[in-house]
Scaffold this motif. Structure first.
Motif, PDB file in Angstrom:
ATOM      1  N   TYR A 156       0.828  -1.218   0.000  1.00 12.05           N
ATOM      2  CA  TYR A 156       0.000   0.000   0.000  1.00 12.05           C
ATOM      3  C   TYR A 156       0.860   1.265   0.000  1.00 12.05           C
ATOM      4  N   ARG A 160       1.396   1.753  -3.562  1.00 10.46           N
ATOM      5  CA  ARG A 160       0.162   2.226  -4.226  1.00 10.46           C
ATOM      6  C   ARG A 160      -0.011   3.728  -4.004  1.00 10.46           C
ATOM      7  N   GLU A 161       0.384   4.173  -2.845  1.00 10.98           N
ATOM      8  CA  GLU A 161       0.261   5.597  -2.520  1.00 10.98           C
ATOM      9  C   GLU A 161       1.339   6.418  -3.218  1.00 10.98           C
ATOM     10  N   CYS A 217       0.846   2.894  -9.950  1.00 14.79           N
ATOM     11  CA  CYS A 217       0.177   1.949  -9.047  1.00 14.79           C
ATOM     12  C   CYS A 217      -1.128   2.539  -8.525  1.00 14.79           C
ATOM     13  N   LYS A 218      -1.089   3.826  -8.270  1.00 13.20           N
ATOM     14  CA  LYS A 218      -2.305   4.502  -7.795  1.00 13.20           C
ATOM     15  C   LYS A 218      -3.431   4.364  -8.822  1.00 13.20           C
TER      16      LYS A 218
END
Lengths: 47, 320
Positions: free
Chosen positions: B29, B32-33, B38-39
């Motif tokens: 995560y 992802r951030e 990825c976001k």
């Protein structure tokens, strides 16, 4: 598993193939003759 | 977390610690951030091809935090996904100090095992590359075949999700969807699961990934002796008697047709004249032509008289 280079060559033609590896002290030349098929594999055995 | 637990293989449910899972999720995560590519991913891709802590049968060592920190420097200035992919793939062998070598002790080495030995073959190298991609939020999975149609062996490589489709790449990268093995993958047989091209899925798909360790043996159990070439039946029977072989638990998808289509397209792009042919070269260190360990990773140059032909003769690592 394999190691294969695909190289475009002329059919029915003689070539010299130089196989080398600097770190392993390999340097050997093979004579090959291509056939008339569109795809051919050469297995080269080092001495 | 719920996604991982829901589809976790039984062997992992009983052996992995909460700490292992929590760290894996935390750093997935973080990626992802942090990373725009990825976001932007749909949850389905992030969950199945970024979040998982494993690929196939490798030892479940915790790699996520180390790789997140180790590979961040390569992509910190990247905004484009393709650039980020090669920012990881080009230097990975130097970063982790792992090279192709058939002397490795484990076929399906985890990143930790491969780095300790400083060597791996195609499965171990592909696991390293896939995990490095996942660590910086690039969706990635393993792909491979249990057996080429020319019966010369198996192979494993990596795929990445880019431009809303899967494309392949190797540990020693050329370009996306370009490698020495495409000619073999493109001749896969859609009618025979032994010769399919599979890609890994963490989430169950209704079929297994049979290109992993012992996948060939699972296929034997599934298809029966008639479905397996006779020359391999003795080997399989020996493995069944002498190895501890788990029930299959790696899920997969059949991606054979995509590789056939890619190969056909590549042929269209380099059509042969009537007097031309494609020559392949396999180098052996001894006369045991059936033993994959006999194959050598060498430079090949072809001469016509004194003229050296201009070739793509960069040594291509053999793979397994």
């Amino acid at each position: 598993m394999n190691m294969l280079l695909k190289i475009k060559l002329k059919k029915n033609t003689d070539y010299e193939v130089r196989v080398s590896h600097s770190k392993k002290d390999i340097g050997q030349t093979f004579s090959i003759t291509t056939g008339s098929t569109p795809d051919q594999e050469f297995k080269l055995v080092l001495e | 977390m719920a996604f991982l637990i829901s589809y976790m293989p039984k062997r992992d449910l009983t052996t992995l610690s909460a700490e292992f899972i929590l760290e894996n999720v935390e750093y997935a995560y973080k990626a992802r951030e942090k990373y725009p590519w990825c976001k932007a991913l749909p949850d389905s891709i992030f969950f199945n091809e970024v979040l998982p802590y494993s690929n196939v049968t490798e030892t479940r060592d915790p790699w996520r935090k180390d790789f997140y920190e180790r590979f961040a420097k390569y992509v910190e200035n990247e905004t484009n996904l393709k650039d980020a992919i090669f920012a990881i793939a080009n230097p990975i062998n130097k970063e982790v100090n792992v090279e192709y070598n058939v002397e490795r002790s484990i076929v399906d080495a985890s990143p930790k095992e491969a780095m300790e030995e400083q060597m791996a073959t195609c499965t171990g190298l592909s696991i390293l590359l896939t995990d490095a991609f996942r660590a910086v939020g690039i969706p990635s999975r393993l792909a491979g075949t249990p057996m080429w149609t020319n019966m010369r062996g198996n192979h494993t490589w990596t795929e990445v999700w880019i431009d809303n489709e899967w494309k392949f790449i190797e540990y020693y990268p050329k370009d996306l969807n370009k490698s020495w093995f495409l000619a073999d993958a493109g001749k896969a047989d859609p009618n025979n699961p032994i010769h399919w091209i599979y890609a890994v899925s963490y989430k169950p798909t209704g079929q297994y990934y049979h290109a992993s360790k012992y996948g060939f043996i699972h296929l034997y159990d599934e298809l029966g002796p008639d479905g397996i070439p006779k020359e391999f039946q003795e080997y399989i029977e020996w493995e069944k008697e002498n190895s501890e072989i788990d029930e299959p638990y790696i899920h997969g998808v059949n991606v054979t047709q995509r590789y056939i289509d890619l190969y056909r397209k590549s042929l269209d792009n380099k059509k042969l004249n009537d007097d031309e042919m494609l020559a392949g070269f396999v180098i052996f260190k001894d006369n045991d032509l059936t033993n994959s360990s006999s194959r050598m990773d060498c430079r090949v140059d072809v001469f016509k008289g004194d003229k050296k032909l201009i070739l793509d003769s960069r040594p291509v690592p053999p793979t397994i």
